[in-house]
Every structure is written in C-alpha cells, then in structure tokens.
Design a protein around this motif. Structure first.
Motif, PDB file in Angstrom:
ATOM      1  N   ARG A  27      -2.884  -1.816  -7.534  1.00  4.78           N
ATOM      2  CA  ARG A  27      -1.749  -2.172  -6.663  1.00  4.78           C
ATOM      3  C   ARG A  27      -0.825  -3.202  -7.301  1.00  4.78           C
ATOM      4  O   ARG A  27       0.350  -3.297  -6.948  1.00  4.78           O
ATOM      5  CB  ARG A  27      -2.268  -2.737  -5.339  1.00  4.78           C
ATOM      6  CG  ARG A  27      -3.099  -1.788  -4.511  1.00  4.78           C
ATOM      7  CD  ARG A  27      -3.709  -2.526  -3.333  1.00  4.78           C
ATOM      8  NE  ARG A  27      -4.686  -1.715  -2.625  1.00  4.78           N
ATOM      9  CZ  ARG A  27      -5.537  -2.183  -1.745  1.00  4.78           C
ATOM     10  NH1 ARG A  27      -5.554  -3.475  -1.469  1.00  4.78           N
ATOM     11  NH2 ARG A  27      -6.393  -1.384  -1.141  1.00  4.78           N
ATOM     12  N   ARG A  28      -1.380  -3.989  -8.224  1.00  7.71           N
ATOM     13  CA  ARG A  28      -0.656  -5.154  -8.737  1.00  7.71           C
ATOM     14  C   ARG A  28       0.722  -4.824  -9.313  1.00  7.71           C
ATOM     15  O   ARG A  28       1.689  -5.563  -9.019  1.00  7.71           O
ATOM     16  CB  ARG A  28      -1.521  -5.873  -9.771  1.00  7.71           C
ATOM     17  CG  ARG A  28      -0.993  -7.263 -10.141  1.00  7.71           C
ATOM     18  CD  ARG A  28      -1.998  -8.037 -10.981  1.00  7.71           C
ATOM     19  NE  ARG A  28      -3.203  -8.312 -10.213  1.00  7.71           N
ATOM     20  CZ  ARG A  28      -4.441  -8.101 -10.649  1.00  7.71           C
ATOM     21  NH1 ARG A  28      -4.638  -7.590 -11.853  1.00  7.71           N
ATOM     22  NH2 ARG A  28      -5.481  -8.386  -9.901  1.00  7.71           N
ATOM     23  N   PRO A  29       0.900  -3.767 -10.129  1.00  5.48           N
ATOM     24  CA  PRO A  29       2.246  -3.498 -10.674  1.00  5.48           C
ATOM     25  C   PRO A  29       3.309  -3.299  -9.592  1.00  5.48           C
ATOM     26  O   PRO A  29       4.450  -3.744  -9.749  1.00  5.48           O
ATOM     27  CB  PRO A  29       2.041  -2.207 -11.485  1.00  5.48           C
ATOM     28  CG  PRO A  29       0.593  -2.182 -11.815  1.00  5.48           C
ATOM     29  CD  PRO A  29      -0.091  -2.802 -10.640  1.00  5.48           C
ATOM     30  N   PHE A  30       2.925  -2.660  -8.477  1.00  9.32           N
ATOM     31  CA  PHE A  30       3.885  -2.410  -7.401  1.00  9.32           C
ATOM     32  C   PHE A  30       4.197  -3.691  -6.629  1.00  9.32           C
ATOM     33  O   PHE A  30       5.333  -3.885  -6.174  1.00  9.32           O
ATOM     34  CB  PHE A  30       3.350  -1.323  -6.477  1.00  9.32           C
ATOM     35  CG  PHE A  30       3.113  -0.020  -7.173  1.00  9.32           C
ATOM     36  CD1 PHE A  30       4.177   0.791  -7.520  1.00  9.32           C
ATOM     37  CD2 PHE A  30       1.831   0.383  -7.520  1.00  9.32           C
ATOM     38  CE1 PHE A  30       3.975   1.994  -8.181  1.00  9.32           C
ATOM     39  CE2 PHE A  30       1.606   1.576  -8.183  1.00  9.32           C
ATOM     40  CZ  PHE A  30       2.686   2.380  -8.519  1.00  9.32           C
ATOM     41  N   LEU A  31       3.208  -4.575  -6.505  1.00 11.57           N
ATOM     42  CA  LEU A  31       3.467  -5.888  -5.891  1.00 11.57           C
ATOM     43  C   LEU A  31       4.437  -6.675  -6.768  1.00 11.57           C
ATOM     44  O   LEU A  31       5.379  -7.304  -6.250  1.00 11.57           O
ATOM     45  CB  LEU A  31       2.161  -6.666  -5.718  1.00 11.57           C
ATOM     46  CG  LEU A  31       2.327  -8.106  -5.194  1.00 11.57           C
ATOM     47  CD1 LEU A  31       2.846  -8.103  -3.758  1.00 11.57           C
ATOM     48  CD2 LEU A  31       1.010  -8.873  -5.284  1.00 11.57           C
ATOM     49  N   ILE A  32       4.214  -6.648  -8.073  1.00 13.30           N
ATOM     50  CA  ILE A  32       5.090  -7.382  -8.998  1.00 13.30           C
ATOM     51  C   ILE A  32       6.521  -6.862  -8.911  1.00 13.30           C
ATOM     52  O   ILE A  32       7.482  -7.641  -8.877  1.00 13.30           O
ATOM     53  CB  ILE A  32       4.546  -7.279 -10.445  1.00 13.30           C
ATOM     54  CG1 ILE A  32       3.233  -8.062 -10.563  1.00 13.30           C
ATOM     55  CG2 ILE A  32       5.569  -7.811 -11.450  1.00 13.30           C
ATOM     56  CD1 ILE A  32       2.491  -7.836 -11.861  1.00 13.30           C
ATOM     57  N   ILE A  33       6.672  -5.529  -8.840  1.00 18.58           N
ATOM     58  CA  ILE A  33       8.017  -4.932  -8.707  1.00 18.58           C
ATOM     59  C   ILE A  33       8.679  -5.432  -7.426  1.00 18.58           C
ATOM     60  O   ILE A  33       9.861  -5.804  -7.412  1.00 18.58           O
ATOM     61  CB  ILE A  33       7.932  -3.392  -8.712  1.00 18.58           C
ATOM     62  CG1 ILE A  33       7.535  -2.891 -10.099  1.00 18.58           C
ATOM     63  CG2 ILE A  33       9.257  -2.772  -8.274  1.00 18.58           C
ATOM     64  CD1 ILE A  33       7.189  -1.419 -10.146  1.00 18.58           C
ATOM     65  N   SER A  34       7.915  -5.447  -6.334  1.00 18.09           N
ATOM     66  CA  SER A  34       8.450  -5.898  -5.046  1.00 18.09           C
ATOM     67  C   SER A  34       8.881  -7.366  -5.111  1.00 18.09           C
ATOM     68  O   SER A  34       9.988  -7.720  -4.685  1.00 18.09           O
ATOM     69  CB  SER A  34       7.398  -5.710  -3.950  1.00 18.09           C
ATOM     70  OG  SER A  34       7.817  -6.316  -2.744  1.00 18.09           O
ATOM     71  N   LEU A  35       8.015  -8.217  -5.640  1.00 15.00           N
ATOM     72  CA  LEU A  35       8.308  -9.662  -5.683  1.00 15.00           C
ATOM     73  C   LEU A  35       9.476  -9.958  -6.613  1.00 15.00           C
ATOM     74  O   LEU A  35      10.364 -10.756  -6.271  1.00 15.00           O
ATOM     75  CB  LEU A  35       7.066 -10.435  -6.128  1.00 15.00           C
ATOM     76  CG  LEU A  35       5.857 -10.388  -5.188  1.00 15.00           C
ATOM     77  CD1 LEU A  35       4.719 -11.232  -5.738  1.00 15.00           C
ATOM     78  CD2 LEU A  35       6.224 -10.862  -3.790  1.00 15.00           C
ATOM     79  N   ILE A  36       9.488  -9.328  -7.794  1.00 15.39           N
ATOM     80  CA  ILE A  36      10.580  -9.573  -8.748  1.00 15.39           C
ATOM     81  C   ILE A  36      11.914  -9.106  -8.157  1.00 15.39           C
ATOM     82  O   ILE A  36      12.942  -9.790  -8.298  1.00 15.39           O
ATOM     83  CB  ILE A  36      10.296  -8.865 -10.092  1.00 15.39           C
ATOM     84  CG1 ILE A  36       9.156  -9.578 -10.833  1.00 15.39           C
ATOM     85  CG2 ILE A  36      11.549  -8.834 -10.958  1.00 15.39           C
ATOM     86  CD1 ILE A  36       8.732  -8.898 -12.117  1.00 15.39           C
TER      87      ILE A  36
END
Length: 448
Positions: A27-36
């Motif tokens: 899940r982490r890459p999609f969380l990073i995309i969302s936060l960035i």
C-alpha cells in the motif's frame, strides 16, 4: 475547483489501490503518491512565496544573486481543510482502519461537502461517509435544532465578532499610538473576535448539515473555561487538534518515548499548527510560543503539584478555578498579538507598548480629556456600541456557563412557554438583521 478535482481523483484511486493490497508494504507507494500530491498542492499555493521570499532575503543579505521569481497566485478556497481531510482518509485506508470508498460520487461528496468545505470542521471519513448513504427524512426537531444552532452562530458572528473587527483594525493601523491598557484590551477583545468568528462558522456548518440529516463533529467546547493552555487547545478547533494528535503527534511516538521526545513532539505539532494558520513569521512564532508554554507547563509538573499541596483546600475553591481561567485566557490573549498583527514590526511595537503607559491610559479614561476615552477604551467605537458589545459578550458567557454546568440550552428552553421561546427567537433574528446592515466582514478562517 480544478485543484479539488485533482485531489479527489488522486485520493479516490489511491484509496482503491491500497484496498486491493494485503500488506502495508504494497500500500505504501499509493499512500506516498496521495501525500505528495496533497502536500505538493498545499505547499505550492500556500507556502511557495513565503519560503521563496525568505530565501531571497537571505541571499540579498549575503550579497548573492537570487533569480527564482515569486508566483502571482491566490490562495484557493478551503485548501488547508480539504487537503487535511483527504490525507486523513488515505492514511486511515493505508492503516486498515477503514475500507476505501469505491463510489466516486460519495467520495467526491466527502471531499467537497459544502457546509464544512471552506472552514471545517475537518471530518474523518469514518464519521461522514456512512451518513451520506442513509436515506433522510424531514424531522421537525432535527431541522429546528439545526436552525437554532445556525442562528446562534450568526449571533456570535454578526453581533460580537464583526463589532470587534473595526476596533482591532483601529489599533493595528497605528500601533505606535497605543499604550499598555489599550493593547491588552485589544488582545482580549481579539480572542473573543476570533472565537466568535470561527466557532460561529462551525455552528452554522454543523447546524446546516444537521438540517439535512448529517452530524458533524463538535469543533469548539467553551475554550475560555480552560484552566491551562493545553486544556484550552483541547477545547479549541477540536477537529484540527485531533488531526494533529492522530496523524503527527502519535506517529512521532506521542508521549510514550520519554519526556524529551514528548516535548519535541509537542513543539513539532505547534510548529506545524503555526504554519497551517498562515505562511508568515508571525504565525510561525505564534505556534512556537504556544508550544513552548505547554512544554514548560509539562516540564514543571512536579513543581506545580508541590505548589498545589501548599494551597490545600483553596485549590478546590471557585476563586482558584477562576484565577486559573483568567491566567490561561490572558496568556492566550497576549500570544494573540502575533496573530492579529500583519507583520513582525507591528507585533513588536504592540508587544513593547504592553508594558508602558498604564497610568496615562487610566487617567485618560477617567478624565476623558480631548475625548481620550474613545481612543483608549472604546478603540474607535462610540460608548453605546461599546456597551452593546459588552452585553453581547456577557450573553455569550452566560450561555457558556449554562452549557458547562447545567446542560443543553435547547433542553432548558424546551421547558419554557411557546410565547417566551418565539419571542426570543424572533428577537435574536431581528437583532442579527439590524447589525447585518452595517458591514460585511468575511470569516477570518476563510484566509487559511
């Protein structure tokens, strides 16, 4: 609208993709995309010019050419609120606390729900999203209770906050002309202005949503009854403080990893809080000082408990509680100088003036020589408006007293006669209408 659409689509897709992954690593890459994406939009539109101008000043001081230009942009509507709301949703999906919303319409409604879009409360998806899926019916009590709360919000905004606004401007336009009494009075009135302005919007948003069958969270809980600055912050802009606690303070370790790290985490939260309120050094220092007062309070907890032992039974008296409330209110008011001044120079001037000219101010109020009372005490208002404002504040505090110690005002009013209730409702509505003809002042938190 374009920015809201981008944020909505990115977080909607990221949430679904995270929901499909079984592990946090997936899940982490999609969380990073969302936060960035969210933080990038927020930083570009709200903080780019602040940091760019700061670097330009530093380079100029060092006699180094600086060629990066500032951007001619305006702050988009509600950006500080909906970015935090959608980031909270993405983090909750990532942690597995909630399931992702697969219906784009419901998710878009969560991001853009109009009563609280521009100035909160910042709602958690676990509270707001399920309510959109419930079939609504018109319920007389729910609708009228919502309208009463909206009316109370308009009373606080129009009858109190908007009447204080020109008084604050009267001082900040010429800060060099005021001494200690006027500066302290201005600071105390400003705290009422910003409370009545912001809590009024929350009341109107919560009441408006309630009319339509949606329950938004409480955003203010009588902050001036707080006996410490940390308690005041737990009663003030509750949705934002909860967001900071859940998504910044707790992930940093909260208060579980020793005192020093707890103090560090408190300072980080208030540093972010200061920047969230505005891209200027005034807000940054205001946040740091609030955090510093709370850290010092935590640091000397042992000393405070020893002092309380010496006070004995007096500590439980009503007078001691009042003393703590007044002390907390005055600390918050003095720190507020950094909030209502436009720059550090004005804040510095008023901060210095706070400690001088008290005897001259008091003599000027008593003698009223050259109409000095209007300048020192009424802060540009006339005596009738000033007295009317004080009566409005007294009404506000009386309602707060009932809510704090006796329960719901609506339930108490329900025991009164129909004639009394409707006379009160019509009277307040006419009062709001009468004051509304004067001026139109935007809600303060629209700028954040």
């Amino acid at each position: 609208m374009f920015l809201i659409l981008i944020s909505t689509l990115i977080d909607y897709i990221a949430g679904i993709k995270m929901d499909e992954k079984l592990t946090k690593k997936g899940r982490r890459p999609f969380l990073i995309i969302s936060l960035i994406s969210n933080l990038g939009i927020l930083c570009l539109f709200k903080y780019y010019n602040f940091f760019n101008d700061s670097f330009a000043s530093l380079f100029e001081l060092l006699n180094i050419p600086y060629l990066i230009p500032s951007l001619s942009i305006i702050l988009p509507v509600g950006i500080s609120f909906y970015t935090f709301q959608t980031m909270g949703y993405s983090i909750d999906v990532y942690k597995g606390k909630i399931k992702a919303e697969h219906h784009l319409g419901y998710f878009a409604l969560y991001v853009t729900y109009f009563p609280q879009l521009v100035a909160g409360p910042i709602e958690k998806s676990s509270n707001l999203l399920p309510q959109f899926k419930v079939k609504q019916f018109v319920e007389y009590k729910r609708v009228t209770d919502g309208l009463k709360l909206m009316t109370w919000g308009f009373f606080k905004k129009v009858v109190i906050a908007d009447q204080i606004s020109p008084m604050i401007k009267y001082v900040t336009d010429n800060p060099e002309q005021f001494n200690g009494f006027s500066v302290l009075l201005c600071s105390c009135l400003f705290i009422y202005q910003i409370y009545c302005d912001f809590s009024a919007y929350s009341d109107i948003a919560i009441g408006g949503a309630q009319v339509m069958g949606v329950r938004l969270m409480e955003n203010f809980r009588r902050p001036f009854f707080a006996k410490s600055l940390s308690e005041l912050w737990n009663r003030w802009h509750i949705s934002l403080i909860n967001w900071f606690q859940e998504y910044i303070f707790s992930p940093l370790g909260g208060s579980k990893k020793g005192r020093r790290k707890a103090y560090r985490n408190v300072m980080i939260v208030f540093l972010v809080s200061g920047l969230w309120h505005g891209a200027s050094y005034n807000f940054l220092i205001w946040g740091i000082l609030n955090g510093l007062v709370i850290v010092l309070t935590l640091r000397f907890t042992k000393l405070k408990s020893e002092a309380n032992k010496k006070l004995g039974s007096f500590r439980k008296s009503v007078w001691y509680r009042r003393f703590l409330r007044v002390k907390t209110y005055l600390i918050f008011a003095v720190l507020g100088i950094l909030f209502y001044t436009s720059d550090l120079y004005a804040a510095q001037v008023l901060g210095k003036s706070l400690f001088k000219g008290w005897s001259n101010d008091i003599m000027g109020i008593i003698s009223n020589e050259g109409n000095s009372r209007a300048h020192i005490l009424y802060l540009g208002h006339d005596s009738i408006r000033f007295i009317a404002l004080l009566i409005g504040i007294m009404v506000l505090e009386y309602v707060h007293y009932i809510q704090e110690y006796k329960g719901s005002v609506r339930e108490i009013l329900a025991t009164k006669s129909v004639f009394f209730r409707w006379t009160l409702y019509i009277g307040i509505t006419l009062l709001i209408m009468a004051y509304s003809f004067d001026q139109e002042i935007p809600f303060i938190y629209f700028q954040f």
